[in-house]
Write a protein that holds these residues in place. Sequence first.
Motif, PDB file in Angstrom:
ATOM      1  N   ALA A 191       0.839  -1.203   0.000  1.00  0.00           N
ATOM      2  CA  ALA A 191       0.000   0.000   0.000  1.00  0.00           C
ATOM      3  C   ALA A 191       0.869   1.246   0.000  1.00  0.00           C
ATOM      4  CB  ALA A 191      -0.926   0.011   1.218  1.00  0.00           C
ATOM      5  N   SER A 192       0.443   2.258  -0.722  1.00  0.00           N
ATOM      6  CA  SER A 192       1.165   3.534  -0.718  1.00  0.00           C
ATOM      7  C   SER A 192       0.895   4.249   0.596  1.00  0.00           C
ATOM      8  CB  SER A 192       0.716   4.405  -1.898  1.00  0.00           C
ATOM      9  OG  SER A 192      -0.660   4.712  -1.779  1.00  0.00           O
ATOM     10  N   GLU A 193       1.822   5.092   1.013  1.00  0.00           N
ATOM     11  CA  GLU A 193       1.633   5.852   2.229  1.00  0.00           C
ATOM     12  C   GLU A 193       2.422   7.144   2.185  1.00  0.00           C
ATOM     13  OE1 GLU A 193       2.774   3.341   5.444  1.00  0.00           O
ATOM     14  OE2 GLU A 193       4.903   3.371   4.956  1.00  0.00           O
ATOM     15  N   LYS A 194       2.215   7.969   3.184  1.00  0.00           N
ATOM     16  CA  LYS A 194       2.898   9.255   3.267  1.00  0.00           C
ATOM     17  C   LYS A 194       4.239   9.044   3.952  1.00  0.00           C
ATOM     18  CE  LYS A 194       3.072  13.836   3.128  1.00  0.00           C
ATOM     19  NZ  LYS A 194       3.045  14.588   1.856  1.00  0.00           N
ATOM     20  N   GLY A 195       5.330   9.406   3.274  1.00  0.00           N
ATOM     21  CA  GLY A 195       6.645   9.249   3.855  1.00  0.00           C
ATOM     22  C   GLY A 195       7.255  10.594   4.209  1.00  0.00           C
ATOM     23  N   THR A 196       8.547  10.601   4.444  1.00  0.00           N
ATOM     24  CA  THR A 196       9.256  11.837   4.772  1.00  0.00           C
ATOM     25  C   THR A 196       9.310  12.772   3.577  1.00  0.00           C
ATOM     26  OG1 THR A 196      10.632  10.610   6.332  1.00  0.00           O
ATOM     27  CG2 THR A 196      11.424  12.772   5.666  1.00  0.00           C
ATOM     28  N   GLY A 197       9.462  12.187   2.381  1.00  0.00           N
ATOM     29  CA  GLY A 197       9.519  12.992   1.168  1.00  0.00           C
ATOM     30  C   GLY A 197      10.870  13.672   1.003  1.00  0.00           C
ATOM     31  N   GLY A 198      10.915  14.651   0.100  1.00  0.00           N
ATOM     32  CA  GLY A 198      12.161  15.350  -0.190  1.00  0.00           C
ATOM     33  C   GLY A 198      12.636  15.032  -1.592  1.00  0.00           C
ATOM     34  N   GLY A 199      13.729  15.647  -2.006  1.00  0.00           N
ATOM     35  CA  GLY A 199      14.261  15.408  -3.347  1.00  0.00           C
ATOM     36  C   GLY A 199      13.336  15.960  -4.413  1.00  0.00           C
ATOM     37  N   ASP A 200      13.435  15.392  -5.614  1.00  0.00           N
ATOM     38  CA  ASP A 200      12.604  15.814  -6.735  1.00  0.00           C
ATOM     39  C   ASP A 200      11.337  14.976  -6.861  1.00  0.00           C
ATOM     40  OD1 ASP A 200      14.482  17.783  -7.585  1.00  0.00           O
ATOM     41  OD2 ASP A 200      15.711  16.187  -8.438  1.00  0.00           O
ATOM     42  N   GLU A 201      11.398  13.731  -6.424  1.00  0.00           N
ATOM     43  CA  GLU A 201      10.246  12.830  -6.418  1.00  0.00           C
ATOM     44  C   GLU A 201      10.395  11.891  -5.231  1.00  0.00           C
ATOM     45  OE1 GLU A 201       8.638  11.205 -10.399  1.00  0.00           O
ATOM     46  OE2 GLU A 201      10.790  11.421 -10.711  1.00  0.00           O
ATOM     47  N   ALA A 202       9.263  11.470  -4.677  1.00  0.00           N
ATOM     48  CA  ALA A 202       9.313  10.531  -3.557  1.00  0.00           C
ATOM     49  C   ALA A 202       8.113   9.600  -3.594  1.00  0.00           C
ATOM     50  CB  ALA A 202       9.349  11.283  -2.235  1.00  0.00           C
ATOM     51  N   VAL A 203       8.360   8.329  -3.331  1.00  0.00           N
ATOM     52  CA  VAL A 203       7.302   7.327  -3.230  1.00  0.00           C
ATOM     53  C   VAL A 203       7.521   6.557  -1.933  1.00  0.00           C
ATOM     54  CG1 VAL A 203       6.272   5.256  -4.233  1.00  0.00           C
ATOM     55  CG2 VAL A 203       7.072   7.088  -5.740  1.00  0.00           C
ATOM     56  N   ALA A 204       6.477   6.410  -1.149  1.00  0.00           N
ATOM     57  CA  ALA A 204       6.569   5.641   0.097  1.00  0.00           C
ATOM     58  C   ALA A 204       5.520   4.539   0.063  1.00  0.00           C
ATOM     59  CB  ALA A 204       6.350   6.548   1.300  1.00  0.00           C
ATOM     60  N   PHE A 205       5.859   3.393   0.609  1.00  0.00           N
ATOM     61  CA  PHE A 205       4.897   2.283   0.635  1.00  0.00           C
ATOM     62  C   PHE A 205       5.173   1.358   1.809  1.00  0.00           C
ATOM     63  CE2 PHE A 205       8.471   0.943  -1.992  1.00  0.00           C
ATOM     64  CZ  PHE A 205       8.699  -0.381  -1.642  1.00  0.00           C
ATOM     65  N   SER A 206       4.170   0.554   2.145  1.00  0.00           N
ATOM     66  CA  SER A 206       4.328  -0.462   3.188  1.00  0.00           C
ATOM     67  C   SER A 206       4.039  -1.819   2.567  1.00  0.00           C
ATOM     68  CB  SER A 206       3.356  -0.214   4.352  1.00  0.00           C
ATOM     69  OG  SER A 206       2.017  -0.314   3.917  1.00  0.00           O
ATOM     70  N   GLU A 207       4.595  -2.850   3.173  1.00  0.00           N
ATOM     71  CA  GLU A 207       4.350  -4.213   2.731  1.00  0.00           C
ATOM     72  C   GLU A 207       3.966  -5.062   3.940  1.00  0.00           C
ATOM     73  OE1 GLU A 207       7.309  -4.752  -1.109  1.00  0.00           O
ATOM     74  OE2 GLU A 207       7.966  -5.482   0.848  1.00  0.00           O
ATOM     75  N   ASN A 208       3.009  -5.946   3.741  1.00  0.00           N
ATOM     76  CA  ASN A 208       2.652  -6.931   4.755  1.00  0.00           C
ATOM     77  C   ASN A 208       3.257  -8.252   4.324  1.00  0.00           C
ATOM     78  OD1 ASN A 208       1.084  -4.871   5.562  1.00  0.00           O
ATOM     79  ND2 ASN A 208      -0.872  -5.820   5.069  1.00  0.00           N
ATOM     80  N   VAL A 209       4.012  -8.888   5.194  1.00  0.00           N
ATOM     81  CA  VAL A 209       4.645 -10.149   4.832  1.00  0.00           C
ATOM     82  C   VAL A 209       4.178 -11.263   5.756  1.00  0.00           C
ATOM     83  CG1 VAL A 209       6.819 -11.383   4.623  1.00  0.00           C
ATOM     84  CG2 VAL A 209       6.661  -9.037   3.854  1.00  0.00           C
ATOM     85  N   ASP A 210       3.807 -12.382   5.151  1.00  0.00           N
ATOM     86  CA  ASP A 210       3.406 -13.550   5.930  1.00  0.00           C
ATOM     87  C   ASP A 210       4.632 -14.136   6.618  1.00  0.00           C
ATOM     88  OD1 ASP A 210       1.507 -15.802   6.581  1.00  0.00           O
ATOM     89  OD2 ASP A 210       3.056 -16.905   5.495  1.00  0.00           O
ATOM     90  N   MET A 211       4.560 -14.285   7.932  1.00  0.00           N
ATOM     91  CA  MET A 211       5.685 -14.791   8.703  1.00  0.00           C
ATOM     92  C   MET A 211       5.562 -16.292   8.921  1.00  0.00           C
ATOM     93  SD  MET A 211       7.595 -12.215   8.999  1.00  0.00           S
ATOM     94  CE  MET A 211       8.796 -12.835  10.159  1.00  0.00           C
ATOM     95  N   ASP A 212       5.494 -17.024   7.813  1.00  0.00           N
ATOM     96  CA  ASP A 212       5.499 -18.477   7.855  1.00  0.00           C
ATOM     97  C   ASP A 212       4.409 -19.026   8.765  1.00  0.00           C
ATOM     98  OD1 ASP A 212       6.437 -20.945   7.046  1.00  0.00           O
ATOM     99  OD2 ASP A 212       7.912 -21.092   8.654  1.00  0.00           O
ATOM    100  N   GLY A 213       3.192 -18.466   8.621  1.00  0.00           N
ATOM    101  CA  GLY A 213       2.076 -18.951   9.409  1.00  0.00           C
ATOM    102  C   GLY A 213       1.988 -18.385  10.803  1.00  0.00           C
TER     103      GLY A 213
END
Length: 262
Positions: A191-213
């Motif tokens: 999912a995309s989310e709001k990050g710190t940003g900065g620079g000329d372009e910025a993309v922030a995202f989160s990931e959900n990972v299955d922890m082997d059950g």
Amino acid sequence: MKRSSGARLCSTAAIGALSLALLTGCSSDEGSKDSGDSKGSASSSAASDAKALTAAELEKLLLAQGEVKGYKVASGDDTLPKSKSAVKTDKAACDPLAWATAALAPGDTDAGAGNTVSADKASDAPTSLGDLDEADIEDAFNVDMTFVGLSSYEGDGAEKTMKAVSDGVTACSGGYALKAEGEESKVTKVASEKGTGGGDEAVAFSENVDMDGEGTATFHAEVIRKGNTIATFYTVNFAAFATGKGTPVPAAVVEAQVAKLK
């Protein structure tokens, strides 16, 4: 789950450390807001004429010890995967996300460098294994570690790479499978989310990972372009695996690193 929290932490941390070295580790579960500060590049014409920096030049631009108060800097040689060939996904559109979270160049370039930046917390931990108790074990894993990667591109390669990352967040929202040196893991949500940003372009995202059950763990990443150089940030805290909570990318680390870019 009947195991003690300490045993669960050790087990989960071992799984996470293994996958992290290959990139997959513990990403996680709750995605957030919008795609960050993705600006339409005011410097696009300048960037399109830029020449890529070499790996050696990028190494000099990485954060060094003493440049971020409260954090320790290490080379990352023992933690980060050596090349993109070590990280494979089941969807090509998800490759830039997987590479970014492994401090590898998310785009088409051979010029890259990476290190790790960890919170420098005071510790009076026991010096003998025999003196360790469960609280000591949990505390040892309670450290925010950020994997930082720098990559540089010819022409408009950096801008194309940012688009690929942004497109990947959308295309991989339902998750993707990862395989690294025979070890497999599953990102269940992006999912995309709001990050710190900065620079000329910025993309922030989160990931959900299955922890082997054993549930899911949430991880946060930011990808920022300044000129034709891209910085990637991916933060983990092994102790947080037990709670399922993610650890935001530290703004101090992002701001200090982006400030060093040309």
